[in-house]
Design a protein around this motif. Structure first.
Motif, PDB file in Angstrom:
ATOM      1  N   ASP A  33       0.688  -1.245  -0.061  1.00 46.97           N
ATOM      2  CA  ASP A  33       0.150   0.008  -0.011  1.00 46.97           C
ATOM      3  C   ASP A  33       0.735   1.064   0.103  1.00 46.97           C
ATOM      4  OD1 ASP A  33      -2.499   1.464   0.301  1.00 46.97           O
ATOM      5  OD2 ASP A  33      -1.727   1.882   2.193  1.00 46.97           O
ATOM      6  N   LYS A  34       1.886   1.130   0.952  1.00 42.30           N
ATOM      7  CA  LYS A  34       2.724   2.635   0.948  1.00 42.30           C
ATOM      8  C   LYS A  34       3.901   2.554   0.151  1.00 42.30           C
ATOM      9  CE  LYS A  34       1.169   3.513   5.705  1.00 42.30           C
ATOM     10  NZ  LYS A  34       1.416   4.374   6.858  1.00 42.30           N
ATOM     11  N   HIS A  35       4.452   1.475  -0.274  1.00 37.95           N
ATOM     12  CA  HIS A  35       5.850   1.465  -0.987  1.00 37.95           C
ATOM     13  C   HIS A  35       5.587   0.846  -2.406  1.00 37.95           C
ATOM     14  CE1 HIS A  35       7.437   3.632   2.429  1.00 37.95           C
ATOM     15  NE2 HIS A  35       6.786   2.706   3.101  1.00 37.95           N
ATOM     16  N   GLN A  36       4.715   0.043  -2.487  1.00 38.14           N
ATOM     17  CA  GLN A  36       4.273  -0.478  -3.866  1.00 38.14           C
ATOM     18  C   GLN A  36       5.506  -1.724  -4.001  1.00 38.14           C
ATOM     19  OE1 GLN A  36       4.312   2.554  -4.310  1.00 38.14           O
ATOM     20  NE2 GLN A  36       2.406   2.628  -3.607  1.00 38.14           N
ATOM     21  N   LEU A  37       5.720  -2.303  -2.788  1.00 41.08           N
ATOM     22  CA  LEU A  37       6.845  -3.294  -2.536  1.00 41.08           C
ATOM     23  C   LEU A  37       5.914  -4.695  -1.897  1.00 41.08           C
ATOM     24  CD1 LEU A  37       9.835  -1.675  -0.806  1.00 41.08           C
ATOM     25  CD2 LEU A  37       9.602  -2.753  -2.888  1.00 41.08           C
ATOM     26  N   SER A  38       6.375  -5.926  -2.299  1.00 48.66           N
ATOM     27  CA  SER A  38       6.112  -6.955  -1.814  1.00 48.66           C
ATOM     28  C   SER A  38       6.942  -7.261  -0.927  1.00 48.66           C
ATOM     29  CB  SER A  38       5.916  -8.186  -2.815  1.00 48.66           C
ATOM     30  OG  SER A  38       7.485  -8.493  -3.115  1.00 48.66           O
ATOM     31  N   LEU A  39       6.663  -8.255   0.225  1.00 55.44           N
ATOM     32  CA  LEU A  39       7.761  -8.474   1.376  1.00 55.44           C
ATOM     33  C   LEU A  39       8.852  -8.878   0.934  1.00 55.44           C
ATOM     34  CD1 LEU A  39       7.868  -8.427   4.276  1.00 55.44           C
ATOM     35  CD2 LEU A  39       6.884 -10.663   4.442  1.00 55.44           C
ATOM     36  N   LYS A  40       8.949 -10.010  -0.245  1.00 54.63           N
ATOM     37  CA  LYS A  40      10.015 -10.661  -0.733  1.00 54.63           C
ATOM     38  C   LYS A  40      10.800  -9.450  -1.578  1.00 54.63           C
ATOM     39  CE  LYS A  40       9.095 -14.944   0.117  1.00 54.63           C
ATOM     40  NZ  LYS A  40       9.903 -15.704   0.814  1.00 54.63           N
ATOM     41  N   GLU A  41      10.361  -8.613  -2.046  1.00 53.97           N
ATOM     42  CA  GLU A  41      11.098  -7.184  -2.620  1.00 53.97           C
ATOM     43  C   GLU A  41      11.646  -6.419  -1.700  1.00 53.97           C
ATOM     44  OE1 GLU A  41       8.349  -6.611  -6.690  1.00 53.97           O
ATOM     45  OE2 GLU A  41       7.811  -5.582  -4.964  1.00 53.97           O
ATOM     46  N   PHE A  42      11.154  -6.325  -0.608  1.00 54.06           N
ATOM     47  CA  PHE A  42      11.756  -5.531   0.583  1.00 54.06           C
ATOM     48  C   PHE A  42      12.868  -6.240   1.315  1.00 54.06           C
ATOM     49  CE2 PHE A  42      11.976  -5.325   5.100  1.00 54.06           C
ATOM     50  CZ  PHE A  42      12.386  -3.748   5.142  1.00 54.06           C
ATOM     51  N   TYR A  43      12.682  -7.775   1.265  1.00 54.01           N
ATOM     52  CA  TYR A  43      13.651  -8.613   1.834  1.00 54.01           C
ATOM     53  C   TYR A  43      15.078  -8.578   0.970  1.00 54.01           C
ATOM     54  CZ  TYR A  43      10.761 -10.830   5.389  1.00 54.01           C
ATOM     55  OH  TYR A  43      10.038 -11.058   6.406  1.00 54.01           O
ATOM     56  N   LEU A  44      14.668  -8.490  -0.386  1.00 56.24           N
ATOM     57  CA  LEU A  44      15.698  -8.320  -1.550  1.00 56.24           C
ATOM     58  C   LEU A  44      16.468  -6.963  -1.397  1.00 56.24           C
ATOM     59  CD1 LEU A  44      16.721  -9.443  -4.102  1.00 56.24           C
ATOM     60  CD2 LEU A  44      14.910  -8.249  -5.197  1.00 56.24           C
ATOM     61  N   LEU A  45      15.690  -6.095  -1.159  1.00 62.71           N
ATOM     62  CA  LEU A  45      16.564  -4.560  -0.936  1.00 62.71           C
ATOM     63  C   LEU A  45      17.186  -4.590   0.296  1.00 62.71           C
ATOM     64  CD1 LEU A  45      13.609  -2.163  -1.909  1.00 62.71           C
ATOM     65  CD2 LEU A  45      15.745  -2.970  -3.442  1.00 62.71           C
ATOM     66  N   LEU A  46      16.750  -5.178   1.398  1.00 57.87           N
ATOM     67  CA  LEU A  46      17.509  -5.323   2.581  1.00 57.87           C
ATOM     68  C   LEU A  46      18.771  -6.190   2.679  1.00 57.87           C
ATOM     69  CD1 LEU A  46      17.394  -4.529   5.747  1.00 57.87           C
ATOM     70  CD2 LEU A  46      15.903  -6.521   6.022  1.00 57.87           C
ATOM     71  N   PHE A  47      18.690  -7.130   2.064  1.00 61.83           N
ATOM     72  CA  PHE A  47      19.755  -8.337   2.096  1.00 61.83           C
ATOM     73  C   PHE A  47      21.028  -7.362   1.205  1.00 61.83           C
ATOM     74  CE2 PHE A  47      16.491 -11.759   3.014  1.00 61.83           C
ATOM     75  CZ  PHE A  47      16.770 -11.575   4.404  1.00 61.83           C
ATOM     76  N   LEU A  48      20.398  -7.089  -0.018  1.00 56.98           N
ATOM     77  CA  LEU A  48      21.598  -6.105  -0.891  1.00 56.98           C
ATOM     78  C   LEU A  48      22.176  -5.294  -0.108  1.00 56.98           C
ATOM     79  CD1 LEU A  48      19.517  -6.125  -4.155  1.00 56.98           C
ATOM     80  CD2 LEU A  48      21.692  -7.379  -3.721  1.00 56.98           C
ATOM     81  N   PHE A  49      21.213  -4.314   0.558  1.00 54.81           N
ATOM     82  CA  PHE A  49      21.943  -3.148   1.578  1.00 54.81           C
ATOM     83  C   PHE A  49      22.864  -3.688   2.475  1.00 54.81           C
ATOM     84  CE2 PHE A  49      21.807  -0.635   5.178  1.00 54.81           C
ATOM     85  CZ  PHE A  49      22.152   0.685   4.622  1.00 54.81           C
ATOM     86  N   GLU A 109      17.146   4.646  -1.231  1.00 48.70           N
ATOM     87  CA  GLU A 109      16.308   5.485  -0.784  1.00 48.70           C
ATOM     88  C   GLU A 109      14.952   4.829  -0.457  1.00 48.70           C
ATOM     89  OE1 GLU A 109      14.660   9.236  -2.840  1.00 48.70           O
ATOM     90  OE2 GLU A 109      16.906   9.277  -3.017  1.00 48.70           O
ATOM     91  N   LYS A 110      14.492   3.922  -1.495  1.00 50.98           N
ATOM     92  CA  LYS A 110      13.244   3.156  -1.455  1.00 50.98           C
ATOM     93  C   LYS A 110      13.384   2.340  -0.087  1.00 50.98           C
ATOM     94  CE  LYS A 110      10.054   0.762  -4.601  1.00 50.98           C
ATOM     95  NZ  LYS A 110       8.924   1.742  -4.645  1.00 50.98           N
ATOM     96  N   LEU A 111      14.509   1.825   0.242  1.00 50.05           N
ATOM     97  CA  LEU A 111      14.352   0.987   1.233  1.00 50.05           C
ATOM     98  C   LEU A 111      14.409   1.476   2.585  1.00 50.05           C
ATOM     99  CD1 LEU A 111      15.219  -1.713   2.706  1.00 50.05           C
ATOM    100  CD2 LEU A 111      17.614  -1.460   2.578  1.00 50.05           C
ATOM    101  N   ASP A 112      15.181   2.800   2.714  1.00 47.13           N
ATOM    102  CA  ASP A 112      14.930   3.525   3.819  1.00 47.13           C
ATOM    103  C   ASP A 112      13.568   4.045   4.292  1.00 47.13           C
ATOM    104  OD1 ASP A 112      17.814   3.776   4.071  1.00 47.13           O
ATOM    105  OD2 ASP A 112      18.139   5.636   3.123  1.00 47.13           O
ATOM    106  N   LYS A 113      12.782   4.290   3.076  1.00 48.08           N
ATOM    107  CA  LYS A 113      11.271   4.682   3.409  1.00 48.08           C
ATOM    108  C   LYS A 113      10.637   3.399   3.902  1.00 48.08           C
ATOM    109  CE  LYS A 113      11.471   8.393  -0.016  1.00 48.08           C
ATOM    110  NZ  LYS A 113      11.049   9.014  -1.380  1.00 48.08           N
ATOM    111  N   ALA A 114      10.678   2.201   3.206  1.00 44.36           N
ATOM    112  CA  ALA A 114       9.954   1.192   3.684  1.00 44.36           C
ATOM    113  C   ALA A 114      10.504   0.595   4.846  1.00 44.36           C
ATOM    114  CB  ALA A 114      10.131   0.145   2.434  1.00 44.36           C
ATOM    115  N   LEU A 115      11.807   0.828   5.161  1.00 43.35           N
ATOM    116  CA  LEU A 115      12.147   0.283   6.528  1.00 43.35           C
ATOM    117  C   LEU A 115      11.573   1.041   7.707  1.00 43.35           C
ATOM    118  CD1 LEU A 115      14.280  -1.793   7.351  1.00 43.35           C
ATOM    119  CD2 LEU A 115      16.030  -0.077   7.399  1.00 43.35           C
ATOM    120  N   VAL A 116      11.103   2.240   7.553  1.00 46.30           N
ATOM    121  CA  VAL A 116      10.311   2.932   8.711  1.00 46.30           C
ATOM    122  C   VAL A 116       9.166   2.238   8.753  1.00 46.30           C
ATOM    123  CG1 VAL A 116       9.331   5.162   9.279  1.00 46.30           C
ATOM    124  CG2 VAL A 116      11.433   5.225   8.351  1.00 46.30           C
TER     125      VAL A 116
END
Length: 144
Positions: A33-49, A109-116
């Motif tokens: 809803d807020k970031h147009q990210l699936s949970l798996k996409e979020f994990y992908l960004l997080l692990f890459l970070f 930047e996308k991860l930073d926002k989604a992490l909050v």
């Protein structure tokens, strides 16, 4: 007596997985809803970070995200197809068969926002009555 302990272990396991799935579903919905990210996409960004040089081979991501080789490849491809510029793929210089996926500044930047959002949902869920009640029940049953 042994059978009762086994039943308690199974009940505890099922309760934990139910809570985990419930929280994962809430995270998924809010991230979508807020970031147009699936949970798996979020994990992908997080692990890459968190990775050295903010890049990993697709094979490494498979294990971390919990997807098969083809599923992780599709996930990265879908993410790239969004056209947001969060990821970049590169051929490994040492092994031309391997492909690296790296996090771009846009992805960070996308991860930073989604992490909050992610942390806010977790804080709310972990302090909620249902979670606290289950936690107390598990602690009590395991202290017997």
């Amino acid at each position: 007596m042994e059978n009762e302990k086994m039943n308690i272990l199974i009940t505890n396991w099922l309760s934990l997985t139910q809570i985990q799935m419930s929280i994962a579903n809430k995270l998924e919905a809010v991230l979508q809803d807020k970031h147009q990210l699936s949970l798996k996409e979020f994990y992908l960004l997080l692990f890459l970070f968190e990775a050295p040089d903010k890049k990993l081979k697709l094979q490494q991501l498979e294990d971390m995200v919990g997807l098969s080789q083809s599923a992780i490849s599709r996930l990265v491809s879908r993410f790239e197809a969004k056209g947001c510029g969060a990821l970049k793929r590169d051929i490994c210089q040492d092994d031309r068969r391997a492909v690296y996926t790296s996090l771009t500044d846009i992805g960070e930047e996308k991860l930073d926002k989604a992490l909050v959002t992610f942390k806010t949902v977790l804080a709310k869920e972990f302090s909620g009555e249902e979670f606290q009640s289950l936690l107390q029940k598990l602690i009590y049953q395991n202290s017997k």
